[in-house]
Write a protein that holds these residues in place. Structure first.
Motif, PDB file in Angstrom:
ATOM      1  N   ALA A 192       0.831  -1.203   0.000  1.00 29.45           N
ATOM      2  CA  ALA A 192       0.000   0.000   0.000  1.00 29.45           C
ATOM      3  C   ALA A 192       0.867   1.256   0.000  1.00 29.45           C
ATOM      4  CB  ALA A 192      -0.929  -0.002   1.213  1.00 29.45           C
ATOM      5  N   LYS A 193       1.976   1.206   0.734  1.00 30.62           N
ATOM      6  CA  LYS A 193       2.856   2.368   0.839  1.00 30.62           C
ATOM      7  C   LYS A 193       3.466   2.729  -0.511  1.00 30.62           C
ATOM      8  CE  LYS A 193       7.021   4.037   3.174  1.00 30.62           C
ATOM      9  NZ  LYS A 193       6.524   5.433   3.134  1.00 30.62           N
ATOM     10  N   LYS A 194       3.785   1.723  -1.320  1.00 29.61           N
ATOM     11  CA  LYS A 194       4.385   2.001  -2.620  1.00 29.61           C
ATOM     12  C   LYS A 194       3.440   2.833  -3.482  1.00 29.61           C
ATOM     13  CE  LYS A 194       6.715  -0.126  -6.561  1.00 29.61           C
ATOM     14  NZ  LYS A 194       6.110   0.857  -7.501  1.00 29.61           N
ATOM     15  N   VAL A 195       2.155   2.476  -3.497  1.00 38.38           N
ATOM     16  CA  VAL A 195       1.188   3.248  -4.283  1.00 38.38           C
ATOM     17  C   VAL A 195       1.010   4.638  -3.676  1.00 38.38           C
ATOM     18  CG1 VAL A 195      -1.140   3.276  -5.244  1.00 38.38           C
ATOM     19  CG2 VAL A 195       0.025   1.092  -4.875  1.00 38.38           C
ATOM     20  N   ALA A 196       0.904   4.701  -2.353  1.00 35.45           N
ATOM     21  CA  ALA A 196       0.731   5.996  -1.684  1.00 35.45           C
ATOM     22  C   ALA A 196       1.900   6.928  -1.985  1.00 35.45           C
ATOM     23  CB  ALA A 196       0.585   5.784  -0.182  1.00 35.45           C
ATOM     24  N   THR A 224       2.193  -7.943  14.305  1.00 33.00           N
ATOM     25  CA  THR A 224       3.554  -7.684  14.760  1.00 33.00           C
ATOM     26  C   THR A 224       3.890  -6.206  14.607  1.00 33.00           C
ATOM     27  OG1 THR A 224       4.623  -7.971  12.599  1.00 33.00           O
ATOM     28  CG2 THR A 224       4.155  -9.974  13.876  1.00 33.00           C
ATOM     29  N   ASN A 225       5.094  -5.848  15.076  1.00 36.15           N
ATOM     30  CA  ASN A 225       5.557  -4.475  14.918  1.00 36.15           C
ATOM     31  C   ASN A 225       5.824  -4.121  13.462  1.00 36.15           C
ATOM     32  OD1 ASN A 225       5.473  -3.993  17.667  1.00 36.15           O
ATOM     33  ND2 ASN A 225       7.595  -4.628  18.004  1.00 36.15           N
ATOM     34  N   GLY A 226       5.766  -5.118  12.579  1.00 36.59           N
ATOM     35  CA  GLY A 226       5.979  -4.847  11.170  1.00 36.59           C
ATOM     36  C   GLY A 226       4.927  -3.932  10.582  1.00 36.59           C
ATOM     37  N   LEU A 227       3.700  -3.977  11.098  1.00 34.72           N
ATOM     38  CA  LEU A 227       2.633  -3.119  10.587  1.00 34.72           C
ATOM     39  C   LEU A 227       2.933  -1.652  10.872  1.00 34.72           C
ATOM     40  CD1 LEU A 227      -0.508  -5.202  11.601  1.00 34.72           C
ATOM     41  CD2 LEU A 227       0.350  -4.824   9.293  1.00 34.72           C
ATOM     42  N   ALA A 228       3.123  -1.318  12.150  1.00 36.02           N
ATOM     43  CA  ALA A 228       3.409   0.070  12.506  1.00 36.02           C
ATOM     44  C   ALA A 228       4.766   0.500  11.986  1.00 36.02           C
ATOM     45  CB  ALA A 228       3.345   0.242  14.027  1.00 36.02           C
ATOM     46  N   GLY A 229       5.720  -0.453  11.883  1.00 32.31           N
ATOM     47  CA  GLY A 229       7.046  -0.104  11.392  1.00 32.31           C
ATOM     48  C   GLY A 229       7.037   0.310   9.937  1.00 32.31           C
ATOM     49  N   ALA A 230       6.208  -0.315   9.128  1.00 32.37           N
ATOM     50  CA  ALA A 230       6.150   0.019   7.708  1.00 32.37           C
ATOM     51  C   ALA A 230       5.293   1.248   7.444  1.00 32.37           C
ATOM     52  CB  ALA A 230       5.609  -1.166   6.910  1.00 32.37           C
ATOM     53  N   ALA A 231       4.333   1.528   8.319  1.00 30.34           N
ATOM     54  CA  ALA A 231       3.441   2.668   8.120  1.00 30.34           C
ATOM     55  C   ALA A 231       4.165   3.977   8.404  1.00 30.34           C
ATOM     56  CB  ALA A 231       2.216   2.535   9.016  1.00 30.34           C
ATOM     57  N   ASP A 232       3.696   5.045   7.772  1.00 31.33           N
ATOM     58  CA  ASP A 232       4.266   6.369   8.025  1.00 31.33           C
ATOM     59  C   ASP A 232       3.702   6.982   9.298  1.00 31.33           C
ATOM     60  OD1 ASP A 232       5.913   6.935   5.517  1.00 31.33           O
ATOM     61  OD2 ASP A 232       3.993   6.349   4.648  1.00 31.33           O
ATOM     62  N   ALA A 233       2.492   6.603   9.664  1.00 29.09           N
ATOM     63  CA  ALA A 233       1.873   7.119  10.889  1.00 29.09           C
ATOM     64  C   ALA A 233       0.905   6.075  11.427  1.00 29.09           C
ATOM     65  CB  ALA A 233       1.151   8.433  10.632  1.00 29.09           C
ATOM     66  N   THR A 234       0.738   6.083  12.745  1.00 33.51           N
ATOM     67  CA  THR A 234      -0.201   5.170  13.399  1.00 33.51           C
ATOM     68  C   THR A 234      -1.148   5.990  14.269  1.00 33.51           C
ATOM     69  OG1 THR A 234       1.432   3.381  13.434  1.00 33.51           O
ATOM     70  CG2 THR A 234      -0.450   3.179  14.915  1.00 33.51           C
ATOM     71  N   LEU A 235      -2.436   5.736  14.105  1.00 34.19           N
ATOM     72  CA  LEU A 235      -3.461   6.399  14.895  1.00 34.19           C
ATOM     73  C   LEU A 235      -4.266   5.331  15.611  1.00 34.19           C
ATOM     74  CD1 LEU A 235      -3.249   7.807  11.829  1.00 34.19           C
ATOM     75  CD2 LEU A 235      -4.766   9.463  12.894  1.00 34.19           C
ATOM     76  N   VAL A 236      -4.437   5.483  16.917  1.00 37.41           N
ATOM     77  CA  VAL A 236      -5.197   4.522  17.709  1.00 37.41           C
ATOM     78  C   VAL A 236      -6.349   5.259  18.379  1.00 37.41           C
ATOM     79  CG1 VAL A 236      -5.167   2.902  19.637  1.00 37.41           C
ATOM     80  CG2 VAL A 236      -3.204   3.026  18.082  1.00 37.41           C
ATOM     81  N   LEU A 237      -7.563   4.793  18.092  1.00 35.27           N
ATOM     82  CA  LEU A 237      -8.768   5.389  18.673  1.00 35.27           C
ATOM     83  C   LEU A 237      -9.195   4.574  19.880  1.00 35.27           C
ATOM     84  CD1 LEU A 237     -11.136   7.411  18.521  1.00 35.27           C
ATOM     85  CD2 LEU A 237     -12.282   5.806  16.969  1.00 35.27           C
TER      86      LEU A 237
END
Length: 366
Positions: A192-196, A224-237
């Motif tokens: 997803a990040k590549k397209v973004a 795993t931490n791989g999700l937040a690690g690959a993302a540019d930002a993490t939002l938790v509601l």
């Protein structure tokens, strides 16, 4: 070689070979292909000028991949749809943050057209449905052509501001055989990040959190931490226990770490931002009132607080003692309270009423 058309933002560094380039492309003596530059001197880097990040919601959602996480039924889909409507209309996100108008793609992969119509009607209220908001209930997984489908929509909408994938689990696809859980998570977000990144658009990936809570909201992201690690930002509601309906925790590469207190209006399907720090909305009303008073009048004893906020003295005194024990307040000499992190207020020295008598009682506090 001819340049890529201007309606392909984010890919201006690519070129398409035309008929006049055939000899060069097919030449046996062609030099090795040019590589995109990936290293510079420090002086080179500091001399460069870069465009600022494109924000879908200033201060909250920037271009790149943004993980929006929360427990089931907390209101993530309402928030996602509301943000999509606000950006497509160019109105105010969370009722308070002005946003620039632009096309939005909302992949509602757990919904039906009927449910979307019902929800959209609530979110819009009296506003006209924006033509710039595209809603879809089906999309192939990213590894099986989903990324190409999203890219094709972005090609048709060169001024797009945001893509929302609700939920990400429906689009991530299967893991590569033999890949570790971390590598699989990292690769899934990476697609997803590549397209973004190619298009300079904010992607919002709606995801879940673990059942077990944590003091660090990043560790609550399911997987795993791989999700937040690959993302540019993490939002938790999260839902707050008392006054505020929810708190949105935000951290990332281009966004400052912050917390936003929000309230949810079920009738309008809308999340609205509340005034003041989030912590004021996560405690009881009495504690929140004391915190607000001490932010403007630090170093106050219970009597001053009681008079200033209109609460009973005994109630304020007991609450301050409990807040001190809970780490919500700090105390200085003389039973004066302040918010932790706020410097103590200097107090005047005691002055004797009789300058010649050093054995007498000292003067009183002003």
């Amino acid at each position: 070689m001819s340049a890529v058309p201007a309606d392909r933002p984010g890919r201006s560094h690519l070129h398409v070979a035309g008929p006049d380039d055939a000899a060069e492309v097919l030449s046996a003596e062609q030099a090795r292909p040019a590589r995109i530059r990936t290293s510079w001197t420090a002086a080179d880097i500091m001399a460069m000028e870069f465009a600022p990040p494109k924000w879908a919601v200033p201060g909250v959602l920037s271009e790149g991949v943004n993980l929006l996480c929360g427990p089931p039924k907390v209101g993530k889909s309402w928030m996602s749809l509301g943000l999509g409507v606000d950006v497509a209309l160019g109105s105010k996100a969370f009722g308070s943050i002005p946003v620039e108008r632009g096309p939005v793609l909302y992949l509602a992969l757990e919904d039906t057209a009927r449910r979307l119509q019902n929800r959209l009607g609530k979110v819009l209220g009296q506003r006209k449905a924006p033509a710039g908001l595209t809603l879809a209930t089906e999309c192939p997984p990213l590894p099986q052509g989903g990324d190409q489908a999203i890219a094709a929509w972005l090609d048709r909408n060169p001024s797009a501001r945001m893509v929302i994938i609700d939920v990400f689990a429906k689009l991530r696809g299967n893991s590569a055989p033999g890949a570790s859980a971390y590598d699989a998570d990292y690769a899934a977000v990476g697609r997803a990040k590549k397209v973004a990144d190619d298009y300079g658009v904010a992607f919002v990936l709606v995801h879940h959190v673990r059942k077990a809570g944590s003091d660090d909201f990043l560790t609550e992201v399911s997987g795993t931490n791989g999700l937040a690690g690959a993302a540019d930002a993490t939002l938790v509601l999260k839902r707050a226990r008392n006054q505020g309906d929810g708190v949105l925790h935000v951290t990332g590469r281009d966004v400052d770490e912050n917390e936003y207190a929000l309230t949810f209006d079920p009738a309008a399907g809308a999340w609205q931002m509340l005034d003041g720090p989030a912590e004021d909305h996560q405690v009881g009303e009495t504690r929140a009132t004391i915190l607000r008073f001490l932010r403007t009048t630090p170093g106050s004893p219970p009597k001053v607080i009681s008079d200033g906020v209109g609460l009973a003295y005994d109630n304020v005194k007991r609450t301050c003692q409990r807040m001190l024990a809970d780490g919500q307040l700090a105390a200085d000499t003389g039973g004066r309270y302040r918010v932790p992190g706020v410097p103590p207020v200097p107090q005047p020295a005691l002055i004797s009423e009789n300058k010649g008598d050093t054995s007498g009682t000292a003067g009183v506090w002003p």
